[in-house]
Design an enzyme around this catalytic site. Structure first.
Site, PDB file in Angstrom:
ATOM      1  N   HIS A 131      -1.613  -9.609  -3.803  1.00  0.00           N
ATOM      2  CA  HIS A 131      -2.458  -8.654  -4.530  1.00  0.00           C
ATOM      3  C   HIS A 131      -3.247  -9.374  -5.629  1.00  0.00           C
ATOM      4  O   HIS A 131      -3.015  -9.174  -6.816  1.00  0.00           O
ATOM      5  CB  HIS A 131      -1.568  -7.561  -5.120  1.00  0.00           C
ATOM      6  CG  HIS A 131      -2.254  -6.298  -5.480  1.00  0.00           C
ATOM      7  ND1 HIS A 131      -3.038  -6.160  -6.611  1.00  0.00           N
ATOM      8  CD2 HIS A 131      -2.279  -5.090  -4.861  1.00  0.00           C
ATOM      9  CE1 HIS A 131      -3.490  -4.922  -6.684  1.00  0.00           C
ATOM     10  NE2 HIS A 131      -3.052  -4.253  -5.619  1.00  0.00           N
ATOM     11  N   ASN A 147       0.848  -1.187   0.000  1.00  0.00           N
ATOM     12  CA  ASN A 147       0.000   0.000   0.000  1.00  0.00           C
ATOM     13  C   ASN A 147       0.892   1.249   0.000  1.00  0.00           C
ATOM     14  O   ASN A 147       1.976   1.226  -0.571  1.00  0.00           O
ATOM     15  CB  ASN A 147      -0.997  -0.039   1.158  1.00  0.00           C
ATOM     16  CG  ASN A 147      -2.338   0.574   0.799  1.00  0.00           C
ATOM     17  OD1 ASN A 147      -2.425   1.764   0.506  1.00  0.00           O
ATOM     18  ND2 ASN A 147      -3.390  -0.235   0.814  1.00  0.00           N
ATOM     19  N   ARG A 148       0.463   2.320   0.631  1.00  0.00           N
ATOM     20  CA  ARG A 148       1.133   3.609   0.436  1.00  0.00           C
ATOM     21  C   ARG A 148       1.942   4.065   1.641  1.00  0.00           C
ATOM     22  O   ARG A 148       1.616   3.738   2.780  1.00  0.00           O
ATOM     23  CB  ARG A 148       0.096   4.668   0.049  1.00  0.00           C
ATOM     24  CG  ARG A 148      -0.502   4.389  -1.329  1.00  0.00           C
ATOM     25  CD  ARG A 148      -1.681   5.278  -1.669  1.00  0.00           C
ATOM     26  NE  ARG A 148      -2.111   5.023  -3.038  1.00  0.00           N
ATOM     27  CZ  ARG A 148      -2.989   4.073  -3.392  1.00  0.00           C
ATOM     28  NH1 ARG A 148      -3.536   3.305  -2.463  1.00  0.00           N
ATOM     29  NH2 ARG A 148      -3.315   3.895  -4.667  1.00  0.00           N
ATOM     30  N   ASP A 159     -11.410   1.593  -3.225  1.00  0.00           N
ATOM     31  CA  ASP A 159      -9.979   1.352  -3.065  1.00  0.00           C
ATOM     32  C   ASP A 159      -9.660   1.779  -1.646  1.00  0.00           C
ATOM     33  O   ASP A 159      -9.014   2.792  -1.403  1.00  0.00           O
ATOM     34  CB  ASP A 159      -9.146   2.130  -4.081  1.00  0.00           C
ATOM     35  CG  ASP A 159      -7.683   1.694  -4.084  1.00  0.00           C
ATOM     36  OD1 ASP A 159      -7.358   0.684  -3.421  1.00  0.00           O
ATOM     37  OD2 ASP A 159      -6.857   2.360  -4.736  1.00  0.00           O
ATOM     38  N   GLU A 169      -6.936  -7.554  -0.706  1.00  0.00           N
ATOM     39  CA  GLU A 169      -5.556  -7.574  -0.244  1.00  0.00           C
ATOM     40  C   GLU A 169      -5.501  -7.658   1.286  1.00  0.00           C
ATOM     41  O   GLU A 169      -5.790  -6.677   1.969  1.00  0.00           O
ATOM     42  CB  GLU A 169      -4.830  -6.316  -0.726  1.00  0.00           C
ATOM     43  CG  GLU A 169      -5.004  -6.028  -2.212  1.00  0.00           C
ATOM     44  CD  GLU A 169      -4.722  -4.574  -2.566  1.00  0.00           C
ATOM     45  OE1 GLU A 169      -3.748  -3.999  -2.033  1.00  0.00           O
ATOM     46  OE2 GLU A 169      -5.498  -3.998  -3.372  1.00  0.00           O
TER      47      GLU A 169
END
Length: 375
Positions: A197, A90-91, A271, A338
């Protein structure tokens, strides 16, 4: 399952001979009862095909992918089709974090690390950097007819501190079971947060073109609040009365008009990161099924959260078995589910979530996918 003993085995994984077509060598696993067949390549420890039986006993390949697996590396769209993602999934806000963690680490402060940014015009790092674990050459450590274990050495790649060794094991079992585990150990303090993923379309593009009528259940009453760059802002959103509420199973598209903007500016769909309400190791945290194929998926995991992405940005030629290459996977063609940790917890200290690992504290990721059919 991968155990801690793998880290201490006498065999040096780098000395194990690999196939001539490595890292795009295909390993096929089939359950003894024929209920499930999965194919993997060493690149990214990636699953490339997953065949399970529909209600009529016909096998369908229910995950997205390529006919030419080298595109896992070369496709500029990089949709991240079914690999192991790391070192941090992820981020990461600004591609920056500190150890100990802090909310806004100074750019040049002590123990501050910078990872290449690759998302939202350079505002964050997505899935571990330019070349995360999904775009690295894993090696086959051991395999059988029903199991394969891949090894990867992350030698301070992408600017993360220290080395991490990882063993990912994929296995299939009778009764329609796919099981994936990852065991990772670090040489010094570093964040680790992984995911697998996988993009699902349980109809395999037979009888439908998208997943809007797939039924979804998520055992969660909270979603992480994020900004326009999908970075956590700190609070959690109560799903009650919102399009985020999948505590009672319903079609993904049932409240579709209410999903405009939920996956970011100009985006429709999901998302987002749901925080599980319970331990999901014995009772499924996520269930997904299609009334068209009759295929049902139940997911159990040791992870505390799940990202659900309905593929708004997809635009990639389909596999031939899915009607390609003349047709593309496009928005809402599939749903990525995920299993993961709290997203960007390394920049959100108010959550008090510890994602820092070091010698003596290893990381374990464990998820089981159980397939059955509905009438």
């Amino acid at each position: 399952m991968v155990h801690a003993g793998f880290a201490a085995v006498a065999t040096d994984p780098s000395t194990i001979p690999q196939a001539p077509d490595w890292p795009f060598d295909v390993t096929t696993l089939t359950a003894p009862d024929g209920s499930i067949t999965a194919k993997f390549v060493s690149f990214g420890a990636t699953m490339t095909e997953l065949w399970v039986k529909d209600r009529d006993g016909k096998a369908r390949d229910i995950i997205l992918g390529y006919d030419d697996n080298t595109k896992l590396l070369t496709d500029p769209a990089h949709p991240v089709f079914n690999p192991i993602v790391g070192r941090y999934a992820n981020r990461i806000k600004n591609g920056t974090f500190s150890i100990p963690i802090s909310a806004n680490p100074p750019p040049n402060g002590p123990n501050v690390y910078h990872i290449p940014t690759n998302d939202h015009d350079g505002q964050d790092t997505l899935h571990g950097g330019i070349y995360g674990w999904d775009r690295r050459n894993w090696t086959v450590f051991e395999k059988s007819q029903t199991s394969v274990t891949y090894f990867h050495l992350d030698a301070a790649d992408e600017g993360f501190p220290g080395n991490v060794t990882a063993y990912a094991t994929h296995s299939v079992e009778s009764g329609g079971i796919l099981h994936t585990t990852v065991h990772a150990s670090a040489t010094e303090k570093t964040p680790i947060m992984l995911t697998q993923h996988i993009y699902w379309n349980l109809d395999a593009f037979q009888g439908s073109e998208n997943i809007l009528q797939h039924t979804l259940h998520v055992d969660s009453s909270r979603v992480v609040a994020v900004d326009g760059d999908a970075i956590p802002t700190g609070p959690f959103i109560d799903v009650e009365g919102t399009a985020y509420d999948f505590r009672t199973p319903r079609a993904i598209g049932a409240l579709w008009n209410d999903t405009v903007g939920l996956c970011g500016p100009g985006c429709q769909g999901y998302d987002n990161c749901w925080i599980y309400d319970n331990s999901e190791e014995e009772v499924p945290g996520v269930t997904l099924w299609s009334d068209i194929s009759g295929i049902r998926l139940d997911i159990t995991t040791n992870n505390p959260a799940v990202q659900v992405y309905t593929g708004y940005w997809l635009d990639t030629p389909r596999k031939q078995v899915h009607g390609g290459p003349s047709l593309n996977y496009t928005k809402w063609s599939a749903v990525a589910i995920e299993q993961e940790g709290y997203i960007d917890a390394i920049n959100t200290p108010e959550w008090h979530v510890d994602q820092i690992y070091y010698p003596g504290k290893d990381y374990y990721w464990d998820t089981t996918y159980k397939f059955s059919t509905v009438d």
